[in-house]
Design a protein around this motif. Structure first.
Motif, PDB file in Angstrom:
ATOM      1  N   GLU A  23      43.560 -22.676 -62.817  1.00 26.26           N
ATOM      2  CA  GLU A  23      43.930 -24.072 -62.578  1.00 26.26           C
ATOM      3  C   GLU A  23      42.695 -24.965 -62.484  1.00 26.26           C
ATOM      4  N   GLY A  24      41.514 -24.358 -62.353  1.00 23.36           N
ATOM      5  CA  GLY A  24      40.264 -25.102 -62.298  1.00 23.36           C
ATOM      6  C   GLY A  24      39.529 -25.051 -63.627  1.00 23.36           C
ATOM      7  N   LYS A  25      38.220 -25.236 -63.576  1.00 27.48           N
ATOM      8  CA  LYS A  25      37.410 -25.330 -64.791  1.00 27.48           C
ATOM      9  C   LYS A  25      36.736 -24.007 -65.167  1.00 27.48           C
ATOM     10  N   GLY A  26      36.727 -23.047 -64.255  1.00 27.08           N
ATOM     11  CA  GLY A  26      36.053 -21.789 -64.525  1.00 27.08           C
ATOM     12  C   GLY A  26      36.935 -20.810 -65.274  1.00 27.08           C
ATOM     13  N   LYS A  27      36.417 -19.608 -65.451  1.00 27.20           N
ATOM     14  CA  LYS A  27      37.152 -18.540 -66.121  1.00 27.20           C
ATOM     15  C   LYS A  27      37.326 -17.380 -65.151  1.00 27.20           C
ATOM     16  N   THR A  28      38.335 -16.578 -65.395  1.00 24.96           N
ATOM     17  CA  THR A  28      38.592 -15.454 -64.505  1.00 24.96           C
ATOM     18  C   THR A  28      38.488 -14.137 -65.252  1.00 24.96           C
ATOM     19  N   VAL A  29      38.042 -13.110 -64.533  1.00 21.34           N
ATOM     20  CA  VAL A  29      37.843 -11.771 -65.089  1.00 21.34           C
ATOM     21  C   VAL A  29      38.718 -10.794 -64.320  1.00 21.34           C
ATOM     22  N   ALA A  30      39.517 -10.024 -65.040  1.00 26.93           N
ATOM     23  CA  ALA A  30      40.349  -8.992 -64.423  1.00 26.93           C
ATOM     24  C   ALA A  30      39.766  -7.623 -64.743  1.00 26.93           C
ATOM     25  N   VAL A  31      39.392  -6.882 -63.711  1.00 28.29           N
ATOM     26  CA  VAL A  31      38.860  -5.530 -63.884  1.00 28.29           C
ATOM     27  C   VAL A  31      39.993  -4.546 -63.601  1.00 28.29           C
ATOM     28  N   LEU A  32      40.303  -3.720 -64.582  1.00 32.69           N
ATOM     29  CA  LEU A  32      41.485  -2.868 -64.493  1.00 32.69           C
ATOM     30  C   LEU A  32      41.161  -1.432 -64.092  1.00 32.69           C
ATOM     31  N   GLY A  33      42.177  -0.783 -63.513  1.00 27.53           N
ATOM     32  CA  GLY A  33      42.102   0.654 -63.252  1.00 27.53           C
ATOM     33  C   GLY A  33      42.802   1.430 -64.343  1.00 27.53           C
ATOM     34  N   SER A  34      43.297   0.721 -65.338  1.00 24.52           N
ATOM     35  CA  SER A  34      43.913   1.288 -66.535  1.00 24.52           C
ATOM     36  C   SER A  34      43.125   0.781 -67.737  1.00 24.52           C
ATOM     37  N   SER A  35      43.547   1.151 -68.929  1.00 22.92           N
ATOM     38  CA  SER A  35      42.803   0.718 -70.118  1.00 22.92           C
ATOM     39  C   SER A  35      43.029  -0.766 -70.385  1.00 22.92           C
ATOM     40  N   ALA A  36      42.139  -1.357 -71.157  1.00 19.70           N
ATOM     41  CA  ALA A  36      42.168  -2.799 -71.402  1.00 19.70           C
ATOM     42  C   ALA A  36      43.420  -3.239 -72.157  1.00 19.70           C
ATOM     43  N   ASN A  37      44.046  -2.330 -72.877  1.00 23.88           N
ATOM     44  CA  ASN A  37      45.268  -2.669 -73.622  1.00 23.88           C
ATOM     45  C   ASN A  37      46.527  -2.331 -72.828  1.00 23.88           C
ATOM     46  N   ASN A  38      46.354  -1.821 -71.608  1.00 21.55           N
ATOM     47  CA  ASN A  38      47.484  -1.385 -70.796  1.00 21.55           C
ATOM     48  C   ASN A  38      47.355  -1.926 -69.375  1.00 21.55           C
ATOM     49  N   PRO A  39      47.414  -3.264 -69.212  1.00 17.05           N
ATOM     50  CA  PRO A  39      47.232  -3.838 -67.882  1.00 17.05           C
ATOM     51  C   PRO A  39      48.338  -3.397 -66.922  1.00 17.05           C
ATOM     52  N   LEU A  40      47.927  -2.947 -65.760  1.00 18.70           N
ATOM     53  CA  LEU A  40      48.869  -2.544 -64.715  1.00 18.70           C
ATOM     54  C   LEU A  40      48.566  -3.326 -63.452  1.00 18.70           C
ATOM     55  N   PRO A  41      49.595  -3.625 -62.631  1.00 18.27           N
ATOM     56  CA  PRO A  41      51.008  -3.257 -62.778  1.00 18.27           C
ATOM     57  C   PRO A  41      51.676  -4.032 -63.923  1.00 18.27           C
ATOM     58  N   ARG A  42      52.783  -3.488 -64.419  1.00 13.62           N
ATOM     59  CA  ARG A  42      53.428  -4.067 -65.588  1.00 13.62           C
ATOM     60  C   ARG A  42      53.946  -5.472 -65.335  1.00 13.62           C
ATOM     61  N   GLN A  43      54.270  -5.785 -64.082  1.00 14.59           N
ATOM     62  CA  GLN A  43      54.760  -7.138 -63.809  1.00 14.59           C
ATOM     63  C   GLN A  43      53.664  -8.184 -63.982  1.00 14.59           C
ATOM     64  N   ASN A  44      52.417  -7.736 -64.162  1.00 13.69           N
ATOM     65  CA  ASN A  44      51.322  -8.680 -64.373  1.00 13.69           C
ATOM     66  C   ASN A  44      50.834  -8.721 -65.823  1.00 13.69           C
ATOM     67  N   ILE A  45      51.609  -8.144 -66.734  1.00 15.69           N
ATOM     68  CA  ILE A  45      51.235  -8.200 -68.152  1.00 15.69           C
ATOM     69  C   ILE A  45      51.169  -9.654 -68.626  1.00 15.69           C
ATOM     70  N   ALA A  46      52.134 -10.457 -68.203  1.00 17.73           N
ATOM     71  CA  ALA A  46      52.132 -11.871 -68.603  1.00 17.73           C
ATOM     72  C   ALA A  46      50.904 -12.589 -68.046  1.00 17.73           C
ATOM     73  N   LEU A  47      50.493 -12.228 -66.828  1.00 15.84           N
ATOM     74  CA  LEU A  47      49.299 -12.830 -66.237  1.00 15.84           C
ATOM     75  C   LEU A  47      48.053 -12.421 -67.016  1.00 15.84           C
ATOM     76  N   ALA A  48      47.993 -11.163 -67.434  1.00  8.80           N
ATOM     77  CA  ALA A  48      46.856 -10.705 -68.239  1.00  8.80           C
ATOM     78  C   ALA A  48      46.769 -11.485 -69.545  1.00  8.80           C
ATOM     79  N   ASP A  49      47.919 -11.704 -70.180  1.00 15.34           N
ATOM     80  CA  ASP A  49      47.946 -12.481 -71.423  1.00 15.34           C
ATOM     81  C   ASP A  49      47.478 -13.916 -71.173  1.00 15.34           C
ATOM     82  N   LYS A  50      47.893 -14.473 -70.046  1.00 17.93           N
ATOM     83  CA  LYS A  50      47.498 -15.843 -69.716  1.00 17.93           C
ATOM     84  C   LYS A  50      45.995 -15.934 -69.486  1.00 17.93           C
ATOM     85  N   ILE A  51      45.417 -14.913 -68.859  1.00 22.24           N
ATOM     86  CA  ILE A  51      43.963 -14.878 -68.643  1.00 22.24           C
ATOM     87  C   ILE A  51      43.233 -14.932 -69.987  1.00 22.24           C
ATOM     88  N   LEU A  52      43.716 -14.157 -70.943  1.00 21.28           N
ATOM     89  CA  LEU A  52      43.090 -14.162 -72.272  1.00 21.28           C
ATOM     90  C   LEU A  52      43.290 -15.493 -72.976  1.00 21.28           C
TER      91      LEU A  52
END
Length: 365
Positions: free
Chosen positions: A163-192
């Motif tokens: 919502e601000g001017k910066g960027k956010t980084v998500a560090v996963l415990g799963s692979s980069a193509n398999n964001p977990l938990p699954r309910q946050n897949i949409a959030l991962a897509d939004k980050i990208l």
């Protein structure tokens, strides 16, 4: 062969750990030349388990490496190694990952100030409000927010940053193509979509085990200049990130909470142990060389919200005392409990106050 390709090849082989790769480098010098070794030369390597030597021989082919790269390409995942343009803060931590996989804009990691935000997976409304507010305000100062994409505080830290001017980084415990938990897949897509970054030390199709999520915490803190704990129980996993941060020499900040709230026990504990208490944004930015910025007020501005005189009286009572029960609000304002209860419900609906444990009320920062 590039060094990152040699690491990709070796890390895909069963039984080969980072320590094993370090042993191999000590033995052969340039690790990228290992695939050119004859089978006999590989079997004569010292200090390497026989099963590992057999697996190296078994998978010693350029076609196998090409298959690994093709899988990554099809999943839109890229990779880099510790000898590439690797984040300097991360490079010098203990057990730094030699290979990282990512989707998104890698330049974020070396772009500007990065600060981690972590906390409970079951936050209170107070914790959610703090996470979104602080991350957004830091983001507006050009600070990037790093977190772990977990539900709860992690998610709201990512959201506030976007919502601000910066960027956010998500560090996963799963692979980069398999964001977990699954309910946050949409959030991962939004980050990208927002120009952010998804990062992992785990290759595509890697098994996801509980220890992955502990291990990724060292990366969250390692990429950051400091770690903010927004809300955490006494045994919260967020405190593991604090331990890594302290070992890595990072600043640790914590938001104090209601002494009656279980979700504040961890924060209050680390504050007593030396974490810097966050009372306003200056408590964070004064630790870093953030200059030529407009001071941002920590908290909401209610001037533009239409409020009755009675509502303002209730707000001021809570503001002056911090956290109050309804009986105390009645005492401080001189109002009847029925009127106060109606005002509290209206202020809650307007998202101005937050109801906590034991019928306590605080301002929504």
């Amino acid at each position: 062969m590039e060094r990152k390709d040699a690491f990709l090849w070796l890390k895909s082989i069963s039984g080969i750990s980072t320590k094993t790769i370090e042993k191999l480098q000590n033995e052969v010098g340039n690790i990228e030349n290992l695939m050119e070794f004859s089978d006999r030369e590989i079997y004569t390597l010292k200090n390497i388990n026989l099963n590992i030597k057999e697996n190296i021989v078994k998978y010693k082919s350029n076609s196998y490496l090409d298959e690994l790269r093709e899988i990554l390409y099809k999943n839109d995942v890229k990779y880099f190694c510790i000898d590439d343009e690797y984040p300097s803060d991360l490079k010098h931590i203990y057990n730094a990952p030699i290979l990282l996989f990512y989707r998104g804009d890698l330049s974020i990691l070396n772009d500007t100030l990065n600060i981690a935000m972590v906390g409970s997976r079951k936050p209170t409304r107070y914790g959610v409000s703090c996470a979104k507010s602080i991350s957004k305000q830091l983001s507006n100062l050009g600070v990037n927010i790093i977190s772990g994409l977990a539900i709860g505080i992690d998610s709201f830290s990512h959201i506030g940053c976007m919502e601000g001017k910066g960027k956010t980084v998500a560090v996963l415990g799963s692979s980069a193509n398999n964001p977990l938990p699954r309910q946050n897949i949409a959030l991962a897509d939004k980050i990208l979509d927002n120009g952010g970054l998804i990062l992992s030390e785990y290759n595509v199709n890697s098994a996801v085990i509980p220890s992955n999520f502990v291990n990724r915490n060292r990366i969250i803190s390692g990429l950051s200049k400091g770690v903010i704990v927004v809300e955490a129980a006494r045994k919260s996993g967020a405190l593991i990130t604090v331990e890594f941060a302290l070992d890595q020499g990072r600043n640790v900040f914590a938001i104090p909470g209601n002494i009656n709230s279980e979700m504040s026990k961890g924060c209050n504990k680390i504050i007593k142990e030396g974490a810097k208490l966050i009372e306003d944004l200056d408590d964070i930015i004064n630790e870093y060389n953030i200059s030529c910025i407009n001071k941002v007020e920590f908290g909401k501005n209610y001037d533009n919200i239409s409020l009755s005189k009675e509502s303002i009286t209730v707000i001021n009572a809570i503001k002056n005392k911090g956290v109050l029960q309804i009986d105390d609000i009645c005492d401080y304002t001189g109002m009847e409990i029925k009127s106060v209860n109606t005002l509290l419900n209206e202020l809650s609906l307007k998202d101005i106050i937050i109801e906590g444990n034991n019928n306590t009320y605080s301002l929504n920062v």
